[in-house]
Design a protein around this motif. Structure first.
Motif, PDB file in Angstrom:
ATOM      1  N   ALA A 101       1.308  -1.045  -0.040  1.00 24.48           N
ATOM      2  CA  ALA A 101      -0.197  -0.147   0.106  1.00 24.48           C
ATOM      3  C   ALA A 101       0.359   1.308  -0.008  1.00 24.48           C
ATOM      4  N   ARG A 102       0.392   2.077  -0.282  1.00 23.38           N
ATOM      5  CA  ARG A 102       1.002   3.327  -0.696  1.00 23.38           C
ATOM      6  C   ARG A 102       0.588   4.899  -0.760  1.00 23.38           C
ATOM      7  N   THR A 103      -0.016   5.752   0.275  1.00 19.31           N
ATOM      8  CA  THR A 103      -0.702   6.293   0.345  1.00 19.31           C
ATOM      9  C   THR A 103      -0.551   7.731   0.053  1.00 19.31           C
ATOM     10  N   PHE A 104      -1.079   8.878  -0.568  1.00 21.34           N
ATOM     11  CA  PHE A 104      -0.479   9.435  -1.453  1.00 21.34           C
ATOM     12  C   PHE A 104      -1.805  10.664  -1.110  1.00 21.34           C
ATOM     13  N   GLN A 105      -1.239  12.309  -1.087  1.00 19.70           N
ATOM     14  CA  GLN A 105      -1.780  13.247  -1.453  1.00 19.70           C
ATOM     15  C   GLN A 105      -1.953  13.540  -2.806  1.00 19.70           C
ATOM     16  N   SER A 106      -3.291  13.727  -3.434  1.00 22.06           N
ATOM     17  CA  SER A 106      -4.070  14.033  -4.642  1.00 22.06           C
ATOM     18  C   SER A 106      -4.240  15.807  -4.746  1.00 22.06           C
ATOM     19  N   ARG A 107      -4.767  16.027  -5.863  1.00 24.35           N
ATOM     20  CA  ARG A 107      -4.995  16.791  -6.211  1.00 24.35           C
ATOM     21  C   ARG A 107      -6.997  17.302  -5.423  1.00 24.35           C
ATOM     22  N   GLY A 109      -7.624  15.160  -2.601  1.00 27.13           N
ATOM     23  CA  GLY A 109      -7.871  14.282  -1.212  1.00 27.13           C
ATOM     24  C   GLY A 109      -6.687  13.091  -1.292  1.00 27.13           C
ATOM     25  N   SER A 110      -6.698  12.192   0.165  1.00 27.18           N
ATOM     26  CA  SER A 110      -5.793  11.550  -0.633  1.00 27.18           C
ATOM     27  C   SER A 110      -6.395  10.285  -0.897  1.00 27.18           C
ATOM     28  N   ILE A 111      -4.937   9.415  -0.992  1.00 26.30           N
ATOM     29  CA  ILE A 111      -5.655   8.137  -2.195  1.00 26.30           C
ATOM     30  C   ILE A 111      -4.342   7.041  -1.831  1.00 26.30           C
ATOM     31  N   THR A 112      -5.023   5.990  -1.769  1.00 29.25           N
ATOM     32  CA  THR A 112      -4.372   4.732  -1.335  1.00 29.25           C
ATOM     33  C   THR A 112      -4.659   3.714  -2.466  1.00 29.25           C
ATOM     34  N   GLY A 141       5.064  11.797  -1.683  1.00 28.07           N
ATOM     35  CA  GLY A 141       4.234  11.119  -1.149  1.00 28.07           C
ATOM     36  C   GLY A 141       3.063  11.905  -1.849  1.00 28.07           C
ATOM     37  N   TYR A 142       3.261  12.566  -3.426  1.00 26.48           N
ATOM     38  CA  TYR A 142       2.804  13.459  -3.782  1.00 26.48           C
ATOM     39  C   TYR A 142       1.724  13.248  -5.396  1.00 26.48           C
ATOM     40  N   SER A 143       0.823  13.564  -5.730  1.00 22.37           N
ATOM     41  CA  SER A 143       0.300  13.229  -6.973  1.00 22.37           C
ATOM     42  C   SER A 143       0.477  14.137  -8.223  1.00 22.37           C
ATOM     43  N   PRO A 144       0.939  13.228  -9.706  1.00 25.10           N
ATOM     44  CA  PRO A 144       1.574  14.859 -10.469  1.00 25.10           C
ATOM     45  C   PRO A 144       1.056  15.915 -10.587  1.00 25.10           C
ATOM     46  N   ALA A 145      -0.033  16.060 -10.470  1.00 23.37           N
ATOM     47  CA  ALA A 145      -0.520  17.971 -10.262  1.00 23.37           C
ATOM     48  C   ALA A 145      -0.298  18.418  -8.813  1.00 23.37           C
ATOM     49  N   VAL A 146      -0.117  17.672  -7.986  1.00 23.51           N
ATOM     50  CA  VAL A 146       0.706  18.432  -6.467  1.00 23.51           C
ATOM     51  C   VAL A 146       2.080  18.128  -6.745  1.00 23.51           C
ATOM     52  N   GLN A 147       2.049  18.112  -7.165  1.00 21.93           N
ATOM     53  CA  GLN A 147       3.752  17.937  -7.601  1.00 21.93           C
ATOM     54  C   GLN A 147       3.917  19.380  -8.360  1.00 21.93           C
TER      55      GLN A 147
END
Ligand SMILES: [Zn+2]
Length: 477
Positions: A101-107, A109-112, A141-147
């Motif tokens: 499992a990997r949890t990260f922040q997306s545009r 909210g949080s996603i696992t 731990g950030y989605s491409p949009a958050v990066q």
């Protein structure tokens, strides 16, 4: 159909809305979001103190869970469909196991996501191919949009402001320290990509472009300094060893553009429509190679000629002789005028009227006639001066003009429609300094270079090479 929707909405009245479960189809979530939006519209109509702005905020909130779940499912489906091969070398992975499992922040909210992991015998490394497929490499731990948002905001604003602006505009919460680290990580990724692009520019065999008109490549260089925090906290120790800690460092900057890519404003002022931009903390050598690669990308190889314009700094002309020996060189006209004014001040002191009366015809001659004529007049003035500080100043300036004589072909330049000033690079420096020289800001060389690199990708319209999702058109997907 309309009635059916209304019935559904009544069933999930506010306060009774069931919590979404992971197994619900997106269409159910979409219906619930639709009902929430209907209710929000009704509340907006009833609330006399709410404007459309309230609905803009509310509507984003109403659909957030739908979007977050869509992202989570998309990420999970993509992860599941990613073949178990090494994302670096393409070799099939061994000793596969799933459910990591990997949890990260997306545009939204949080996603696992659950991913498979395996060992690459060729790289001798454990690999998670889904991370590469999702664009999650090189991030905490950030989605491409958050990066993308973290990188862009941190390169434009001090990090505390960047964090506040990000939350205000998008609702995404990134504490300043996290945002700072993520932006630097993206900046370091940008540096690695820049190195690759520069190597490619230097070795690439370009097909000869059919150019209707021969063009000149204009190259401008400058430098400004920046305060950094290297050896921070070690000042006392350094001083004991007889070394003064250095805080100010040079940022080397350059721009390049094709003269035929210069248009005019409605008012007739020349504007550069396509311009390459370089800024680096990697010294003169760093500037030299980065600016050369940028000029190649902008068409230096096919140019009929190149012209370097800059102020009188010695390093610039050494670099120009060395890197672009065929290029013509021109001293920035306004710097030349400043040196004439220095002579004027030495001669006339605070007599502004006398100074202007002496200076104006010389400036006109320098611009419209020849540098030699101006130098002769300075030499004549010098010959009449008794020994003393005035003579020393004037002699120094005469040397300056003699040294740059070949670089002051302003008359010919104006006739050819070429620039006589290095205004563009200086404007660029000013803009960058506004960002990097705010009071109370301290930087490290590593952090500076990462942020400067992001800035160059943005200015050179290459941001989408770093974040490919930013250039694609969802309407045509
Ligand atoms: Zn491998």
């Amino acid at each position: 159909m309309v009635w059916a929707m209304k019935t559904t909405c009544v069933e999930s009245a506010p306060g009774l809305a069931p919590v979404a479960t992971a197994s619900e189809p997106l269409t159910v979530l979409a219906t619930r979001a639709g009902c929430a939006l209907e209710a929000s519209i009704q509340r907006l109509v009833r609330a006399s103190d709410q404007t459309l702005g309230h609905l803009e905020v509310q509507a984003a909130h109403d659909v957030q869970e739908l979007l977050r779940q869509a992202l989570q499912r998309g990420a999970q489906a993509k992860a599941a469909a990613t073949p178990p091969v090494c994302p670096v070398c393409g070799h099939p992975l061994n000793r596969l196991s799933s459910g990591h499992a990997r949890t990260f922040q997306s545009r939204y909210g949080s996603i696992t996501v659950q991913r498979a992991r395996g060992y690459c015998k060729r790289c001798h490394k454990w690999r998670t191919p889904a991370d590469a497929a999702l664009g999650l490499d090189d991030t905490a731990g950030y989605s491409p949009a958050v990066q993308d948002m973290a990188a862009l905001l941190a390169s434009k604003l001090p990090v505390a402001e960047a964090s506040a602006v990000l939350e205000h505009l998008t609702g995404v919460q990134l504490p300043r320290a996290t945002l700072d680290r993520e932006a630097k990580r993206q900046g370091q990724r940008a540096q690695r990509l820049r190195t690759q692009l520069d190597q490619h520019a230097a070795t690439e065999k370009r097909p000869l472009e059919l150019t209707l008109e021969p063009y000149q490549m204009i190259i401008q260089l400058d430098a400004w300094n920046i305060r950094e925090r290297d050896a921070w906290g070690q000042s006392a120790a350094l001083r004991r060893r007889g070394r003064e800690p250095e805080r100010w460092h040079w940022v080397y900057t350059g721009t390049c553009f094709r003269l035929d890519r210069r248009g005019h404003t409605a008012g007739g002022r020349p504007v550069i429509t396509e311009r390459g931009f370089v800024a680096t903390r990697q010294g003169i050598g760093g500037l030299r190679e980065q600016l050369h690669a940028e000029a190649l990308r902008r068409g230096l190889g096919q140019a009929a000629g190149a012209l370097v314009i800059a102020d009188g700094a010695v390093w610039i002309w050494r670099l120009a002789d060395d890197r672009w020996p065929q290029a013509r060189q021109r001293l920035d006209f306004y710097h030349a005028v400043q040196h004439l004014a220095a002579v004027g001040r030495a001669l006339f002191g605070e007599h502004k009227e006398k100074l202007q009366a002496w200076l104006k015809p010389l400036i006109r001659q320098l611009k419209n006639e020849s540098a030699i004529k101006v130098i002769r007049q300075l030499e004549e003035v010098l010959a009449t001066l008794p020994d003393g500080p005035t003579a020393v100043t004037v002699a120094r300036e005469v040397d300056y003009f003699r040294g740059h004589q070949e670089r002051m072909d302003y008359r010919a330049a104006r006739r050819a429609g070429e620039p006589i000033g290095s205004g563009p690079v200086e404007a660029t420096c000013r803009q960058a300094q506004c960002r990097f020289k705010r009071p109370g800001q301290f930087w490290s060389q590593e952090g500076d270079e990462a942020l400067l690199c992001l800035e160059t990708f943005w200015r050179n319209h290459r941001w989408s090479l770093l974040f490919p999702h930013t250039s694609f058109d969802p309407a045509r997907n």
